[in-house]
Write a protein that holds these residues in place. Structure first.
Motif, PDB file in Angstrom:
ATOM      1  N   ILE A 134       1.074   1.627   3.630  1.00 41.13           N
ATOM      2  CA  ILE A 134       0.916   1.284   2.217  1.00 41.13           C
ATOM      3  C   ILE A 134       2.317   1.107   1.642  1.00 41.13           C
ATOM      4  O   ILE A 134       3.065   2.080   1.503  1.00 41.13           O
ATOM      5  N   GLY A 135       2.678  -0.110   1.369  1.00 42.72           N
ATOM      6  CA  GLY A 135       4.014  -0.395   0.874  1.00 42.72           C
ATOM      7  C   GLY A 135       4.982  -0.642   2.007  1.00 42.72           C
ATOM      8  O   GLY A 135       4.736  -1.443   2.896  1.00 42.72           O
ATOM      9  N   LYS A 136       6.104   0.097   2.017  1.00 44.79           N
ATOM     10  CA  LYS A 136       7.191  -0.173   2.953  1.00 44.79           C
ATOM     11  C   LYS A 136       7.526   1.059   3.795  1.00 44.79           C
ATOM     12  O   LYS A 136       7.532   2.187   3.313  1.00 44.79           O
ATOM     13  N   ILE A 137       7.817   0.804   5.068  1.00 43.90           N
ATOM     14  CA  ILE A 137       8.414   1.810   5.942  1.00 43.90           C
ATOM     15  C   ILE A 137       9.925   1.611   5.887  1.00 43.90           C
ATOM     16  O   ILE A 137      10.431   0.516   6.150  1.00 43.90           O
ATOM     17  N   VAL A 138      10.655   2.667   5.540  1.00 42.98           N
ATOM     18  CA  VAL A 138      12.106   2.623   5.443  1.00 42.98           C
ATOM     19  C   VAL A 138      12.707   3.464   6.571  1.00 42.98           C
ATOM     20  O   VAL A 138      12.194   4.550   6.885  1.00 42.98           O
ATOM     21  N   VAL A 139      13.777   2.955   7.174  1.00 46.51           N
ATOM     22  CA  VAL A 139      14.491   3.671   8.225  1.00 46.51           C
ATOM     23  C   VAL A 139      15.888   4.019   7.720  1.00 46.51           C
ATOM     24  O   VAL A 139      16.600   3.153   7.216  1.00 46.51           O
ATOM     25  N   ASP A 140      16.246   5.294   7.852  1.00 45.93           N
ATOM     26  CA  ASP A 140      17.588   5.780   7.536  1.00 45.93           C
ATOM     27  C   ASP A 140      18.306   6.038   8.854  1.00 45.93           C
ATOM     28  O   ASP A 140      17.987   6.997   9.564  1.00 45.93           O
ATOM     29  N   GLY A 167       0.193  -4.090   1.752  1.00 44.39           N
ATOM     30  CA  GLY A 167       1.445  -4.393   2.435  1.00 44.39           C
ATOM     31  C   GLY A 167       2.607  -4.491   1.469  1.00 44.39           C
ATOM     32  O   GLY A 167       2.469  -4.269   0.258  1.00 44.39           O
ATOM     33  N   GLY A 168       3.782  -4.842   1.992  1.00 47.47           N
ATOM     34  CA  GLY A 168       4.965  -4.929   1.160  1.00 47.47           C
ATOM     35  C   GLY A 168       4.849  -5.975   0.077  1.00 47.47           C
ATOM     36  O   GLY A 168       5.023  -5.688  -1.119  1.00 47.47           O
ATOM     37  N   VAL A 169       4.550  -7.222   0.460  1.00 47.43           N
ATOM     38  CA  VAL A 169       4.374  -8.282  -0.526  1.00 47.43           C
ATOM     39  C   VAL A 169       3.163  -7.990  -1.402  1.00 47.43           C
ATOM     40  O   VAL A 169       3.157  -8.277  -2.606  1.00 47.43           O
ATOM     41  N   GLY A 170       2.131  -7.395  -0.813  1.00 46.98           N
ATOM     42  CA  GLY A 170       0.914  -7.096  -1.565  1.00 46.98           C
ATOM     43  C   GLY A 170       1.144  -6.091  -2.677  1.00 46.98           C
ATOM     44  O   GLY A 170       0.756  -6.318  -3.829  1.00 46.98           O
ATOM     45  N   THR A 171       1.767  -4.950  -2.357  1.00 43.48           N
ATOM     46  CA  THR A 171       2.018  -3.952  -3.397  1.00 43.48           C
ATOM     47  C   THR A 171       2.961  -4.507  -4.458  1.00 43.48           C
ATOM     48  O   THR A 171       2.791  -4.248  -5.655  1.00 43.48           O
ATOM     49  N   ALA A 172       3.950  -5.305  -4.025  1.00 47.19           N
ATOM     50  CA  ALA A 172       4.851  -5.929  -4.994  1.00 47.19           C
ATOM     51  C   ALA A 172       4.088  -6.871  -5.914  1.00 47.19           C
ATOM     52  O   ALA A 172       4.333  -6.906  -7.136  1.00 47.19           O
ATOM     53  N   TYR A 231      -1.315 -14.384   1.340  1.00 49.53           N
ATOM     54  CA  TYR A 231      -0.251 -14.561   2.335  1.00 49.53           C
ATOM     55  C   TYR A 231      -0.754 -14.171   3.726  1.00 49.53           C
ATOM     56  O   TYR A 231       0.039 -13.982   4.648  1.00 49.53           O
ATOM     57  N   THR A 232      -2.083 -14.083   3.861  1.00 53.26           N
ATOM     58  CA  THR A 232      -2.686 -13.713   5.136  1.00 53.26           C
ATOM     59  C   THR A 232      -3.156 -14.929   5.924  1.00 53.26           C
ATOM     60  O   THR A 232      -2.974 -15.007   7.134  1.00 53.26           O
ATOM     61  N   GLY A 233      -3.790 -15.895   5.239  1.00 55.35           N
ATOM     62  CA  GLY A 233      -4.296 -17.062   5.958  1.00 55.35           C
ATOM     63  C   GLY A 233      -5.469 -16.673   6.843  1.00 55.35           C
ATOM     64  O   GLY A 233      -6.299 -15.835   6.492  1.00 55.35           O
ATOM     65  N   GLY A 234      -5.541 -17.265   8.025  1.00 60.26           N
ATOM     66  CA  GLY A 234      -6.591 -16.924   8.979  1.00 60.26           C
ATOM     67  C   GLY A 234      -7.974 -17.045   8.378  1.00 60.26           C
ATOM     68  O   GLY A 234      -8.283 -18.000   7.657  1.00 60.26           O
ATOM     69  N   PRO A 292      14.292  -6.492  -0.880  1.00 61.59           N
ATOM     70  CA  PRO A 292      14.651  -7.906  -0.704  1.00 61.59           C
ATOM     71  C   PRO A 292      13.534  -8.842  -0.251  1.00 61.59           C
ATOM     72  O   PRO A 292      13.136  -9.741  -0.998  1.00 61.59           O
ATOM     73  N   VAL A 293      13.037  -8.678   0.952  1.00 64.11           N
ATOM     74  CA  VAL A 293      12.092  -9.666   1.461  1.00 64.11           C
ATOM     75  C   VAL A 293      10.742  -9.574   0.750  1.00 64.11           C
ATOM     76  O   VAL A 293      10.224 -10.576   0.245  1.00 64.11           O
ATOM     77  N   ALA A 294      10.149  -8.391   0.684  1.00 63.00           N
ATOM     78  CA  ALA A 294       8.811  -8.249   0.107  1.00 63.00           C
ATOM     79  C   ALA A 294       8.809  -8.472  -1.402  1.00 63.00           C
ATOM     80  O   ALA A 294       8.089  -9.327  -1.928  1.00 63.00           O
ATOM     81  N   TYR A 295       9.606  -7.711  -2.118  1.00 60.97           N
ATOM     82  CA  TYR A 295       9.610  -7.809  -3.579  1.00 60.97           C
ATOM     83  C   TYR A 295      10.298  -9.082  -4.047  1.00 60.97           C
ATOM     84  O   TYR A 295       9.898  -9.673  -5.048  1.00 60.97           O
ATOM     85  N   GLY A 296      11.336  -9.514  -3.329  1.00 64.17           N
ATOM     86  CA  GLY A 296      11.975 -10.777  -3.676  1.00 64.17           C
ATOM     87  C   GLY A 296      11.023 -11.951  -3.519  1.00 64.17           C
ATOM     88  O   GLY A 296      10.971 -12.851  -4.364  1.00 64.17           O
ATOM     89  N   THR A 297      10.239 -11.951  -2.433  1.00 66.00           N
ATOM     90  CA  THR A 297       9.247 -13.002  -2.210  1.00 66.00           C
ATOM     91  C   THR A 297       8.198 -12.999  -3.305  1.00 66.00           C
ATOM     92  O   THR A 297       7.833 -14.045  -3.851  1.00 66.00           O
TER      93      THR A 297
END
Length: 342
Positions: free
Chosen positions: A331-337, A166-171, A238-241, A137-142
């Motif tokens: 690298i990518g996303k950390i998922v919690v079950d 990162g999430g948005v980056g890999t997407a 999406y980093t800025g700075g 949702p957030v990363a790939y949707g963005t």
């Protein structure tokens, strides 16, 4: 007796020590127009780090359960809910229609159960796992809204993705490649660079050792103010700075800078002369829509791509997962079950 569940609760703003794993947190009960979802997977976003620390101008009702991305099964229905039944596999839109973001202004996914509006439910195809769905949702949707919906990347474009691991980056890497772009992934380490090449990036830069602005000039030439020679067509930033100033100097005349966040700082030094001299297009993109999620789910179900999941871990290791994200060790996303033992 009140039913309870396991949950990770943010008690006050600060750092990881303010996240508490509880075995006896009150389990939500159905409300009119809402459903209780059994959370089968949730994933971290850098937004969770900002929520943990506290964000200027945004009031967070504490304590709160963080976690924007949620996939699971309908468990209980509230009054007036139609079209859904217990056991239905669902993805949850992170934005509640009246109350704001999950895991920010109301309880989110780092728990075994969560209360959501029925309007937030999206049917989850059988071919999409809970872990893959929760990564989207957030990363790939963005990234989908920024790159695909806004039609900012075309076949043949050279696209530099900053923070590509990162999430948005890999997407962004995956979606830009699907559109036929030549993708340059800028990351903070050699292992990450190798992984980006495995994911399909054409080039990978370790920005800790290589100046990405100079790399662009060496490969594509210095951007020219009176022609379209030199520089890249698109930079995803999406980093800025401290990445903002060299970004302005890396884009060809008429090129695009895509901005959907500022994880390294939202108030960088700016030289407006580059924007008008090189006729740069700075394109902002904010959020995502249900249409983005439907398109992404269809792509995963069809085997067109798979979201990059670094690791799936139990609630007991949620602190570790958020720390790794905070320290850019993912690298990518950390998922919690929440039902995983450990």
């Amino acid at each position: 007796m009140t039913a309870t569940m396991r949950a990770v609760v943010l008690t006050e703003h600060g750092d990881l020590e303010n996240l508490s794993l509880r075995d006896d947190h009150p389990r939500p009960t159905p409300a009119p127009g809402h459903v209780v979802v059994k959370v089968r997977a949730t994933s971290f976003n850098y937004h969770d780090v900002f929520t943990m620390r506290g964000m200027p101008g945004i009031r967070i009702p504490l304590p709160v359960i963080i976690g924007l991305d949620i996939a699971g099964e309908v468990d209980e229905l509230g009054e007036g809910v139609e079209g859904w039944r217990p056991g239905d596999r669902v993805l949850v839109h992170p934005h509640h229609p009246q109350r704001g973001l999950m895991g920010e202004t109301l309880d989110g996914g780092l728990a075994q159960y969560v209360l959501v509006s029925a309007e937030q439910l999206i049917a989850l195809p059988d071919k999409v796992s809970f872990a893959d769905a929760a990564a989207l949702p957030v990363a790939y949707g963005t990234a989908h809204r920024m790159i695909v919906d806004k039609k900012t990347v075309r076949a043949g474009d050279s696209v530099l993705v900053l923070g590509a691991s990162g999430g948005v980056g890999t997407a962004s890497v995956i979606l830009a490649k699907k559109l036929g772009a030549e993708v340059i992934a800028a990351v903070g380490g050699e292992d990450k660079a190798r992984r980006m090449l495995e994911l399909g990036a054409d080039h990978a830069i370790n920005y800790r050792e290589v100046d990405f602005r100079q790399w662009v000039r060496d490969r594509y030439g210095k951007p020219q103010r009176h022609s379209d020679d030199g520089g890249v067509d698109v930079v995803v930033n999406y980093t800025g700075g401290d990445t903002w100033a060299p970004t302005l100097r890396s884009v060809k005349r008429g090129g695009k800078i895509l901005v959907c966040g500022a994880t390294a700082g939202f108030d960088p030094p700016e030289d407006l002369r580059y924007i008008w001299t090189f006729e740069l297009q700075v394109i902002g993109s904010n959020g995502f829509s249900a249409d983005d999620f439907h398109a992404l789910l269809a792509g995963v179900a069809a085997g067109e791509f798979a979201p990059v999941v670094d690791e799936v871990m139990p609630l007991s290791r949620a602190h570790e997962g958020l720390r790794r994200l905070r320290d850019r060790e993912v690298i990518g996303k950390i998922v919690v079950d929440p039902w995983l033992e450990g």
